[in-house]
Design a protein around this motif. Sequence first.
Motif, PDB file in Angstrom:
ATOM      1  N   PRO A 147       5.112  13.015  11.499  1.00 39.76           N
ATOM      2  CA  PRO A 147       4.224  12.564  12.575  1.00 39.76           C
ATOM      3  C   PRO A 147       2.781  13.002  12.329  1.00 39.76           C
ATOM      4  N   GLY A 148       1.861  12.136  12.684  1.00 39.27           N
ATOM      5  CA  GLY A 148       0.451  12.481  12.559  1.00 39.27           C
ATOM      6  C   GLY A 148      -0.168  12.106  11.237  1.00 39.27           C
ATOM      7  N   CYS A 149       0.639  11.735  10.250  1.00 42.68           N
ATOM      8  CA  CYS A 149       0.070  11.332   8.967  1.00 42.68           C
ATOM      9  C   CYS A 149      -0.585   9.961   9.091  1.00 42.68           C
ATOM     10  N   ASP A 150      -1.712   9.781   8.441  1.00 42.44           N
ATOM     11  CA  ASP A 150      -2.329   8.465   8.360  1.00 42.44           C
ATOM     12  C   ASP A 150      -1.536   7.616   7.369  1.00 42.44           C
ATOM     13  N   VAL A 151      -1.454   6.316   7.632  1.00 40.66           N
ATOM     14  CA  VAL A 151      -0.620   5.428   6.823  1.00 40.66           C
ATOM     15  C   VAL A 151      -1.486   4.338   6.192  1.00 40.66           C
ATOM     16  N   PHE A 152      -1.321   4.140   4.882  1.00 36.93           N
ATOM     17  CA  PHE A 152      -2.063   3.131   4.130  1.00 36.93           C
ATOM     18  C   PHE A 152      -1.071   2.327   3.277  1.00 36.93           C
ATOM     19  N   ALA A 153      -1.454   1.094   2.952  1.00 38.20           N
ATOM     20  CA  ALA A 153      -0.596   0.270   2.106  1.00 38.20           C
ATOM     21  C   ALA A 153      -1.432  -0.670   1.252  1.00 38.20           C
ATOM     22  N   HIS A 154      -0.866  -1.010   0.105  1.00 34.61           N
ATOM     23  CA  HIS A 154      -1.463  -2.004  -0.778  1.00 34.61           C
ATOM     24  C   HIS A 154      -0.363  -2.951  -1.224  1.00 34.61           C
ATOM     25  N   THR A 155      -0.649  -4.256  -1.172  1.00 34.13           N
ATOM     26  CA  THR A 155       0.323  -5.240  -1.621  1.00 34.13           C
ATOM     27  C   THR A 155      -0.404  -6.458  -2.166  1.00 34.13           C
ATOM     28  N   TYR A 156       0.351  -7.490  -2.525  1.00 36.88           N
ATOM     29  CA  TYR A 156      -0.229  -8.681  -3.123  1.00 36.88           C
ATOM     30  C   TYR A 156      -0.014  -9.900  -2.228  1.00 36.88           C
ATOM     31  N   ASP A 157      -1.008 -10.754  -2.178  1.00 36.23           N
ATOM     32  CA  ASP A 157      -0.964 -11.945  -1.350  1.00 36.23           C
ATOM     33  C   ASP A 157      -0.293 -13.076  -2.125  1.00 36.23           C
ATOM     34  N   ILE A 158       1.024 -13.027  -2.207  1.00 34.57           N
ATOM     35  CA  ILE A 158       1.794 -14.081  -2.851  1.00 34.57           C
ATOM     36  C   ILE A 158       2.932 -14.505  -1.916  1.00 34.57           C
ATOM     37  N   LYS A 159       3.439 -15.699  -2.126  1.00 33.49           N
ATOM     38  CA  LYS A 159       4.451 -16.247  -1.222  1.00 33.49           C
ATOM     39  C   LYS A 159       5.855 -16.247  -1.818  1.00 33.49           C
ATOM     40  N   THR A 160       5.944 -16.245  -3.147  1.00 32.88           N
ATOM     41  CA  THR A 160       7.256 -16.238  -3.801  1.00 32.88           C
ATOM     42  C   THR A 160       7.208 -15.315  -5.014  1.00 32.88           C
ATOM     43  N   THR A 161       8.374 -14.909  -5.459  1.00 38.40           N
ATOM     44  CA  THR A 161       8.462 -14.100  -6.670  1.00 38.40           C
ATOM     45  C   THR A 161       9.637 -14.572  -7.514  1.00 38.40           C
ATOM     46  N   THR A 162       9.446 -14.515  -8.833  1.00 34.19           N
ATOM     47  CA  THR A 162      10.496 -14.925  -9.769  1.00 34.19           C
ATOM     48  C   THR A 162      10.686 -13.829 -10.806  1.00 34.19           C
ATOM     49  N   ASN A 163      11.905 -13.364 -10.921  1.00 40.24           N
ATOM     50  CA  ASN A 163      12.253 -12.350 -11.914  1.00 40.24           C
ATOM     51  C   ASN A 163      13.734 -12.537 -12.236  1.00 40.24           C
ATOM     52  N   ALA A 164      14.008 -13.108 -13.404  1.00 39.44           N
ATOM     53  CA  ALA A 164      15.397 -13.407 -13.774  1.00 39.44           C
ATOM     54  C   ALA A 164      16.254 -12.156 -13.792  1.00 39.44           C
ATOM     55  N   ARG A 165      15.686 -11.049 -14.227  1.00 40.17           N
ATOM     56  CA  ARG A 165      16.450  -9.797 -14.296  1.00 40.17           C
ATOM     57  C   ARG A 165      16.896  -9.340 -12.911  1.00 40.17           C
ATOM     58  N   ASN A 166      16.113  -9.680 -11.879  1.00 42.36           N
ATOM     59  CA  ASN A 166      16.445  -9.300 -10.506  1.00 42.36           C
ATOM     60  C   ASN A 166      17.232 -10.379  -9.774  1.00 42.36           C
ATOM     61  N   GLY A 167      17.469 -11.519 -10.440  1.00 40.42           N
ATOM     62  CA  GLY A 167      18.149 -12.620  -9.770  1.00 40.42           C
ATOM     63  C   GLY A 167      17.250 -13.344  -8.793  1.00 40.42           C
TER      64      GLY A 167
END
Length: 303
Positions: free
Chosen positions: A74-94
């Motif tokens: 509790p009390g920790c500040d929260v930050f995030a970083h991500t990518y603005d994409i709509k789909t992902t393709t990775n055969a290894r992950n199915g």
Amino acid sequence: MIIKKRFISAFAFLLALAGYGILLDKHLVESQNLRRPSINEFEESCALLFFGLPKHFKDISLPSIRKYILNVNPGCDVFAHTYDIKTTTNARNGEDTSPVHPEDVFLLTASTAMDTVENFLLAHNVSYYRSVFPPDEPWTYPTSMDNMIKQWHSIDGAWRMMEERGKEYKRVGLFRLDALYTHEISIAAKEGGAVIPNFLKSGGMNDRMFFGDVEYARVWATGRFDDVPPFLASQSKDSYIGLHSEKFMKFLMRNIPVAEKSICFHRVRATGKILKDCSLGILDDLKIFVFGFREHYSRRRFF
């Protein structure tokens, strides 16, 4: 008669499993609504940084993050970083043009950086990293290397967001967005100056999570790109391993007193599949099974 008994037993098991899933859902939802107590003024300032690509974030990852990370720190500040994409393709992950919803990360924190793949490609020479692809890893070329460098960029981006706040932090935790967390993870000072999970080390050191003192966290979060050349230079022709993620992490943290602890969490794929990456016992295993079972059959209108 035997078939009938087996059917009844199987049906009872499914009912029990569904009931457990409902209770688990209720427990997670209630935990999200708990008031996060104010941090004691004598406690050290802290920040929680989340990185990567959210996958089934709203229904799987976010409730577990709130319960097992936010409410525990509790009390920790929260930050995030991500990518603005709509789909992902990775055969290894199915994953084949599997949908992702990066906007859901704003449900975690308003302090979210929404980056683009174009910005990432301008910032890094991807061809260079592909040229040092690990020769003996069960990775998919070039996707696995590209994704690792994107993750590094995302970690660095979350760190920059924290620094832009202009606040002095003493404790920092860094966590994946695409994970199911199943037990409490406290980043309090009593846990150690530099803490890394002890699973999936692959001859090196787990590179998926860190928490500890800010000076050590800075190395884990921002030292990767600069340390690639010396890491490669340390390899002889006969012992060449390329840019191996876990062995590189061990090299990166070589001058830091790391404590490897029994911390467990599980990667979530964009298909909804949850990988069993580690285990802290039968309850931990059951949580994964329930989430995976429910997610699989929810798409078939069973629940």
